[in-house]
Design a protein around this motif. Structure first.
Motif, PDB file in Angstrom:
ATOM      1  N   LYS A  41      -6.360  -9.479   7.798  1.00 44.65           N
ATOM      2  CA  LYS A  41      -6.024  -8.318   8.645  1.00 44.65           C
ATOM      3  C   LYS A  41      -5.274  -7.309   7.795  1.00 44.65           C
ATOM      4  O   LYS A  41      -5.715  -6.978   6.706  1.00 44.65           O
ATOM      5  CB  LYS A  41      -5.269  -8.755   9.884  1.00 44.65           C
ATOM      6  N   ASP A  42      -4.137  -6.792   8.296  1.00 43.89           N
ATOM      7  CA  ASP A  42      -3.351  -5.876   7.464  1.00 43.89           C
ATOM      8  C   ASP A  42      -2.142  -6.587   6.839  1.00 43.89           C
ATOM      9  O   ASP A  42      -1.243  -5.958   6.314  1.00 43.89           O
ATOM     10  CB  ASP A  42      -2.926  -4.628   8.245  1.00 43.89           C
ATOM     11  N   TYR A  43      -2.159  -7.938   6.845  1.00 40.88           N
ATOM     12  CA  TYR A  43      -1.057  -8.711   6.269  1.00 40.88           C
ATOM     13  C   TYR A  43      -1.221  -8.935   4.771  1.00 40.88           C
ATOM     14  O   TYR A  43      -0.243  -9.054   4.044  1.00 40.88           O
ATOM     15  CB  TYR A  43      -0.909 -10.059   6.979  1.00 40.88           C
ATOM     16  N   PHE A  44      -2.446  -9.036   4.320  1.00 43.26           N
ATOM     17  CA  PHE A  44      -2.721  -9.188   2.891  1.00 43.26           C
ATOM     18  C   PHE A  44      -3.900  -8.289   2.570  1.00 43.26           C
ATOM     19  O   PHE A  44      -5.011  -8.504   3.053  1.00 43.26           O
ATOM     20  CB  PHE A  44      -3.025 -10.646   2.544  1.00 43.26           C
ATOM     21  N   GLN A  45      -3.622  -7.251   1.774  1.00 45.56           N
ATOM     22  CA  GLN A  45      -4.642  -6.245   1.484  1.00 45.56           C
ATOM     23  C   GLN A  45      -4.771  -6.012  -0.014  1.00 45.56           C
ATOM     24  O   GLN A  45      -3.839  -6.248  -0.777  1.00 45.56           O
ATOM     25  CB  GLN A  45      -4.274  -4.908   2.132  1.00 45.56           C
ATOM     26  N   LEU A  46      -5.944  -5.519  -0.387  1.00 48.44           N
ATOM     27  CA  LEU A  46      -6.149  -5.000  -1.724  1.00 48.44           C
ATOM     28  C   LEU A  46      -6.153  -3.479  -1.601  1.00 48.44           C
ATOM     29  O   LEU A  46      -6.951  -2.918  -0.841  1.00 48.44           O
ATOM     30  CB  LEU A  46      -7.480  -5.480  -2.300  1.00 48.44           C
ATOM     31  N   ILE A  47      -5.237  -2.836  -2.311  1.00 49.48           N
ATOM     32  CA  ILE A  47      -5.143  -1.372  -2.327  1.00 49.48           C
ATOM     33  C   ILE A  47      -4.942  -0.971  -3.785  1.00 49.48           C
ATOM     34  O   ILE A  47      -3.902  -1.257  -4.373  1.00 49.48           O
ATOM     35  CB  ILE A  47      -3.954  -0.850  -1.481  1.00 49.48           C
ATOM     36  N   TRP A  48      -5.926  -0.323  -4.359  1.00 54.45           N
ATOM     37  CA  TRP A  48      -5.852   0.035  -5.776  1.00 54.45           C
ATOM     38  C   TRP A  48      -5.027   1.304  -5.972  1.00 54.45           C
ATOM     39  O   TRP A  48      -5.337   2.357  -5.415  1.00 54.45           O
ATOM     40  CB  TRP A  48      -7.265   0.232  -6.321  1.00 54.45           C
ATOM     41  N   VAL A  49      -3.973   1.169  -6.776  1.00 56.66           N
ATOM     42  CA  VAL A  49      -3.176   2.329  -7.196  1.00 56.66           C
ATOM     43  C   VAL A  49      -2.917   2.204  -8.693  1.00 56.66           C
ATOM     44  O   VAL A  49      -2.910   1.115  -9.247  1.00 56.66           O
ATOM     45  CB  VAL A  49      -1.830   2.448  -6.433  1.00 56.66           C
ATOM     46  N   GLU A  50      -2.718   3.334  -9.339  1.00 52.57           N
ATOM     47  CA  GLU A  50      -2.334   3.352 -10.745  1.00 52.57           C
ATOM     48  C   GLU A  50      -0.867   3.734 -10.821  1.00 52.57           C
ATOM     49  O   GLU A  50      -0.461   4.800 -10.345  1.00 52.57           O
ATOM     50  CB  GLU A  50      -3.209   4.335 -11.539  1.00 52.57           C
ATOM     51  N   ASN A  51      -0.070   2.863 -11.407  1.00 55.16           N
ATOM     52  CA  ASN A  51       1.379   3.010 -11.465  1.00 55.16           C
ATOM     53  C   ASN A  51       1.777   3.542 -12.843  1.00 55.16           C
ATOM     54  O   ASN A  51       1.587   2.865 -13.842  1.00 55.16           O
ATOM     55  CB  ASN A  51       2.009   1.642 -11.188  1.00 55.16           C
ATOM     56  N   LYS A 127       2.171  -7.732   3.798  1.00 56.62           N
ATOM     57  CA  LYS A 127       3.042  -7.291   4.887  1.00 56.62           C
ATOM     58  C   LYS A 127       3.282  -8.476   5.806  1.00 56.62           C
ATOM     59  O   LYS A 127       2.341  -9.025   6.375  1.00 56.62           O
ATOM     60  CB  LYS A 127       2.403  -6.143   5.665  1.00 56.62           C
ATOM     61  N   ILE A 128       4.547  -8.870   5.928  1.00 55.31           N
ATOM     62  CA  ILE A 128       4.895  -9.963   6.832  1.00 55.31           C
ATOM     63  C   ILE A 128       5.183  -9.380   8.220  1.00 55.31           C
ATOM     64  O   ILE A 128       4.687  -9.865   9.222  1.00 55.31           O
ATOM     65  CB  ILE A 128       6.074 -10.783   6.274  1.00 55.31           C
ATOM     66  N   THR A 129       6.010  -8.330   8.253  1.00 54.85           N
ATOM     67  CA  THR A 129       6.256  -7.549   9.470  1.00 54.85           C
ATOM     68  C   THR A 129       6.241  -6.082   9.063  1.00 54.85           C
ATOM     69  O   THR A 129       6.089  -5.768   7.878  1.00 54.85           O
ATOM     70  CB  THR A 129       7.628  -7.880  10.118  1.00 54.85           C
ATOM     71  N   ASP A 130       6.436  -5.184  10.019  1.00 53.25           N
ATOM     72  CA  ASP A 130       6.466  -3.760   9.675  1.00 53.25           C
ATOM     73  C   ASP A 130       7.619  -3.418   8.735  1.00 53.25           C
ATOM     74  O   ASP A 130       7.549  -2.443   8.000  1.00 53.25           O
ATOM     75  CB  ASP A 130       6.548  -2.908  10.946  1.00 53.25           C
ATOM     76  N   THR A 131       8.678  -4.212   8.747  1.00 48.83           N
ATOM     77  CA  THR A 131       9.820  -3.936   7.865  1.00 48.83           C
ATOM     78  C   THR A 131       9.877  -4.852   6.646  1.00 48.83           C
ATOM     79  O   THR A 131      10.522  -4.528   5.666  1.00 48.83           O
ATOM     80  CB  THR A 131      11.155  -4.046   8.638  1.00 48.83           C
ATOM     81  N   ILE A 132       9.216  -5.994   6.704  1.00 48.93           N
ATOM     82  CA  ILE A 132       9.210  -6.918   5.569  1.00 48.93           C
ATOM     83  C   ILE A 132       7.832  -6.863   4.917  1.00 48.93           C
ATOM     84  O   ILE A 132       6.857  -7.412   5.434  1.00 48.93           O
ATOM     85  CB  ILE A 132       9.529  -8.362   6.006  1.00 48.93           C
TER      86      ILE A 132
END
Length: 167
Positions: A41-51, A127-132
């Motif tokens: 779901k939205d708890y574990f995602q792949l989001i590609w960013v360049e840091n 994401k564990i919760t909206d704040t964690i």
């Protein structure tokens, strides 16, 4: 297995897994949030960013000279010292040795990215919760963090062992 061969293989394994995962991400994803892939779901995602900075993008707005010093030269010196330390310190326990190899492998992988690409490819988000929740990170960051946790664990076990031997 020869100790130095073990060290070399473990460091190389950490670098290889990180670089392979980054190559897969760069080849198969769209950079930025529009390219996110929900693994759980939205708890574990792949989001590609360049840091362009360090941990969580810190230092990305530094001037180029400071970036060179703090994101390339200083980490390279520290990694070189840690390699020297683990090769020369024969009485390291196995957990500490593996931990240092993970830290060095992850560190080298991210320094390699900075040298070759001028930035580090990150893609894991939890994401564990909206704040964690975590920042976006990569396999090298995971290696370094795992190594640090293992070192802490090893230190606690070692202190308990020494305390029991003294008593």
């Amino acid at each position: 297995m020869n100790r130095n061969v073990f060290i070399t293989l473990l460091i190389a394994f950490n670098i290889a897994i990180d670089q392979i995962s980054k190559k897969i991400v760069r080849s198969n994803m769209i950079e930025g949030a529009r390219g996110e892939i929900d693994i759980i779901k939205d708890y574990f995602q792949l989001i590609w960013v360049e840091n362009k900075g360090a941990f969580l993008g810190m230092g990305s707005d530094m001037n180029p000279t400071l970036k060179l010093i703090f994101l390339l030269i200083l980490p390279t010196i520290v990694l070189g010292y840690v390699i020297y330390y683990i090769v020369k310190t024969k009485d390291l326990d196995r957990t500490s040795l593996i931990a240092f190899c993970c830290i060095v492998g992850g560190g080298i992988a991210n320094v390699f990215d900075r040298i070759v690409y001028g930035q580090v490819t990150d893609f894991f988000f939890i994401k564990i919760t909206d704040t964690i929740k975590t920042g976006i990170f990569n396999v090298a960051d995971l290696s370094v963090t795992t190594g640090m946790i293992m070192l802490l664990f090893s230190g606690v076990v070692s202190k308990k062992k020494n305390k029991n031997e003294i008593a």
